[in-house]
Write a protein that holds these residues in place. Structure first.
Motif, PDB file in Angstrom:
ATOM      1  N   HIS A   1       5.219 114.366  42.167  1.00 36.81           N
ATOM      2  CA  HIS A   1       4.368 113.924  43.129  1.00 36.81           C
ATOM      3  C   HIS A   1       3.874 112.498  42.903  1.00 36.81           C
ATOM      4  CE1 HIS A   1       3.721 118.297  44.106  1.00 36.81           C
ATOM      5  NE2 HIS A   1       3.856 118.448  42.661  1.00 36.81           N
ATOM      6  N   LEU A   2       3.950 112.074  41.664  1.00 35.92           N
ATOM      7  CA  LEU A   2       3.976 110.564  41.252  1.00 35.92           C
ATOM      8  C   LEU A   2       5.038 109.712  41.749  1.00 35.92           C
ATOM      9  CD1 LEU A   2       2.435 111.009  37.698  1.00 35.92           C
ATOM     10  CD2 LEU A   2       1.204 110.249  39.387  1.00 35.92           C
ATOM     11  N   GLN A   3       6.332 110.272  41.691  1.00 31.68           N
ATOM     12  CA  GLN A   3       7.428 109.641  42.279  1.00 31.68           C
ATOM     13  C   GLN A   3       6.972 109.457  43.934  1.00 31.68           C
ATOM     14  OE1 GLN A   3      10.198 112.307  40.968  1.00 31.68           O
ATOM     15  NE2 GLN A   3      10.560 111.105  39.021  1.00 31.68           N
ATOM     16  N   GLU A   4       6.557 110.408  44.492  1.00 28.68           N
ATOM     17  CA  GLU A   4       6.120 110.202  45.955  1.00 28.68           C
ATOM     18  C   GLU A   4       5.148 109.164  46.222  1.00 28.68           C
ATOM     19  OE1 GLU A   4       5.133 113.881  47.978  1.00 28.68           O
ATOM     20  OE2 GLU A   4       7.246 115.006  47.358  1.00 28.68           O
TER      21      GLU A   4
ATOM     22  N   ASP B   1      -4.978 121.333  46.945  1.00 29.57           N
ATOM     23  CA  ASP B   1      -6.316 121.012  47.114  1.00 29.57           C
ATOM     24  C   ASP B   1      -6.506 119.525  47.698  1.00 29.57           C
ATOM     25  OD1 ASP B   1      -7.209 123.599  46.458  1.00 29.57           O
ATOM     26  OD2 ASP B   1      -7.900 122.936  44.308  1.00 29.57           O
ATOM     27  N   HIS B   2      -5.589 118.502  47.039  1.00 32.45           N
ATOM     28  CA  HIS B   2      -5.879 117.111  47.182  1.00 32.45           C
ATOM     29  C   HIS B   2      -4.704 116.527  48.060  1.00 32.45           C
ATOM     30  CE1 HIS B   2      -9.461 116.840  44.573  1.00 32.45           C
ATOM     31  NE2 HIS B   2      -8.834 117.869  43.862  1.00 32.45           N
ATOM     32  N   GLY B   3      -3.600 117.085  48.119  1.00 35.07           N
ATOM     33  CA  GLY B   3      -2.591 116.365  48.814  1.00 35.07           C
ATOM     34  C   GLY B   3      -1.648 115.540  48.220  1.00 35.07           C
ATOM     35  N   ARG B   4      -2.158 115.099  47.075  1.00 35.96           N
ATOM     36  CA  ARG B   4      -1.358 114.044  46.339  1.00 35.96           C
ATOM     37  C   ARG B   4      -1.785 114.035  45.061  1.00 35.96           C
ATOM     38  NH1 ARG B   4      -1.157 109.066  49.521  1.00 35.96           N
ATOM     39  NH2 ARG B   4      -0.702 108.041  47.523  1.00 35.96           N
ATOM     40  N   ILE B   5      -0.972 113.182  44.023  1.00 32.61           N
ATOM     41  CA  ILE B   5      -1.388 112.617  42.911  1.00 32.61           C
ATOM     42  C   ILE B   5      -1.014 111.043  42.683  1.00 32.61           C
ATOM     43  CG2 ILE B   5      -1.313 113.076  40.311  1.00 32.61           C
ATOM     44  CD1 ILE B   5      -0.539 116.003  40.714  1.00 32.61           C
ATOM     45  N   ASP B   6      -1.978 110.487  42.381  1.00 33.32           N
ATOM     46  CA  ASP B   6      -1.660 108.939  42.114  1.00 33.32           C
ATOM     47  C   ASP B   6      -1.583 108.676  40.716  1.00 33.32           C
ATOM     48  OD1 ASP B   6      -1.648 107.974  45.275  1.00 33.32           O
ATOM     49  OD2 ASP B   6      -3.256 109.380  45.021  1.00 33.32           O
ATOM     50  N   HIS B   7      -2.358 109.200  39.972  1.00 34.42           N
ATOM     51  CA  HIS B   7      -2.839 108.638  38.527  1.00 34.42           C
ATOM     52  C   HIS B   7      -2.837 110.044  37.640  1.00 34.42           C
ATOM     53  CE1 HIS B   7      -4.341 105.141  40.879  1.00 34.42           C
ATOM     54  NE2 HIS B   7      -5.184 105.981  41.227  1.00 34.42           N
TER      55      HIS B   7
ATOM     56  N   VAL C   1       7.471 104.909  39.149  1.00 31.41           N
ATOM     57  CA  VAL C   1       6.271 105.232  38.502  1.00 31.41           C
ATOM     58  C   VAL C   1       6.252 104.621  37.186  1.00 31.41           C
ATOM     59  CG1 VAL C   1       4.736 107.213  37.227  1.00 31.41           C
ATOM     60  CG2 VAL C   1       6.354 107.647  39.198  1.00 31.41           C
ATOM     61  N   ARG C   2       5.046 103.865  36.928  1.00 34.62           N
ATOM     62  CA  ARG C   2       4.858 103.328  35.532  1.00 34.62           C
ATOM     63  C   ARG C   2       4.226 104.313  34.670  1.00 34.62           C
ATOM     64  NH1 ARG C   2       0.662  99.995  36.266  1.00 34.62           N
ATOM     65  NH2 ARG C   2       0.104 100.772  38.285  1.00 34.62           N
ATOM     66  N   ALA C   3       4.572 104.193  33.427  1.00 36.01           N
ATOM     67  CA  ALA C   3       4.199 104.914  32.452  1.00 36.01           C
ATOM     68  C   ALA C   3       3.707 104.094  31.178  1.00 36.01           C
ATOM     69  CB  ALA C   3       5.358 105.819  31.685  1.00 36.01           C
ATOM     70  N   ASN C   4       2.371 104.018  30.650  1.00 39.54           N
ATOM     71  CA  ASN C   4       2.153 103.287  29.564  1.00 39.54           C
ATOM     72  C   ASN C   4       1.226 104.390  28.716  1.00 39.54           C
ATOM     73  OD1 ASN C   4       2.762 100.403  30.163  1.00 39.54           O
ATOM     74  ND2 ASN C   4       1.901 100.951  32.278  1.00 39.54           N
ATOM     75  N   ALA C   5       0.938 103.746  27.540  1.00 39.12           N
ATOM     76  CA  ALA C   5       0.186 104.576  26.584  1.00 39.12           C
ATOM     77  C   ALA C   5      -0.933 103.585  26.029  1.00 39.12           C
ATOM     78  CB  ALA C   5       0.992 104.933  25.346  1.00 39.12           C
TER      79      ALA C   5
END
Length: 234
Positions: free
Chosen positions: A129-132, A80-86, A177-181
């Motif tokens: 997708h986040l890596q892309e 639907d959206h073509g990508r995932i950024d967050h 990819v940054r990952a935080n909590a």
């Protein structure tokens, strides 16, 4: 001091979107220009949903404890959206009140499934997708995950798992990819107001949503693997 973000031309995936914190995160991303893919097992028209569907938000009803459902939903979002950024892993629940020897296995499994398994599965399938896109993940741990306590051991353990899995994702995706909590204490939600005497020290979910936006923004490009306290005075 006012703070603003510009997430135009980005796509934010928010799990647990029908809950108090999830709906606040949806609104935060939506207000800053992102296209929002909102996921929950509770549809917006359900009486228990706090999500207000609006232009710029696409809702996907899915059981995120089921890997096939997660994979299909992530595929649908990208279609639907073509990508995932967050990715904001907000889906979660709380169960407690009993010592370990009196805790039903079903309670233990429910807490781990909703708090940790959903975070694992959604991250697993969103990561390619986040890596892309060079994106970011923010997941919800808890202040109580930092130590043991009475009556809610499975909850604390599941949220500690979220924190440690976040650190692992950050290490495995360093530079990509940054990952935080974030670690809330007591949020000012309808459910908490039903269970406890309300306090002025409780944290507004909107303030936590703003912190999640910060961790997805260019303001924190050097921050990954962190567990950020968001409990204010609570």
């Amino acid at each position: 001091m006012s703070v603003s973000f510009d997430f135009e031309d980005t796509v934010a995936l928010v799990t647990g979107a029908s809950g108090a914190l999830g709906s606040a995160v949806v609104e935060q991303f939506r207000a800053t220009g992102a296209a929002v893919a909102a996921i929950d097992v509770i549809a917006p028209d359900d009486e228990d949903s706090l999500l207000d569907p609006d232009e710029g938000t696409t809702f996907y009803e899915a059981d995120l404890t089921n890997e096939d459902s997660v994979a299909e939903t992530i595929d649908a979002v990208v279609e639907d959206h073509g990508r995932i950024d967050h990715l904001a892993n907000i889906a979660g629940t709380w169960r407690g009140g009993d010592p370990i020897e009196e805790t039903d296995l079903s309670t233990f499994e429910l807490v781990f499934d909703v708090n940790l398994k959903t975070m694992f599965l959604t991250s697993k399938h969103a990561l390619p997708h986040l890596q892309e896109s060079g994106g970011a993940i923010v997941s919800v741990s808890a202040r109580s995950s930092l130590e043991g306590g009475e009556g809610d051991g499975p909850y604390r353990a599941s949220k500690a798992g979220v924190r440690l899995l976040t650190e692992t994702i950050a290490e495995e995706n360093r530079g990509t990819v940054r990952a935080n909590a974030v670690m809330p204490s007591v949020l000012d939600t309808p459910m908490n107001r039903e269970m406890m005497e309300p306090s002025d020290d409780w944290v507004d979910p909107g303030n936590v949503a703003a912190t999640i936006a910060v961790l997805c923004s260019d303001a924190t490009v050097v921050t990954s693997g962190a567990a950020v306290p968001v409990y204010g005075e609570a």
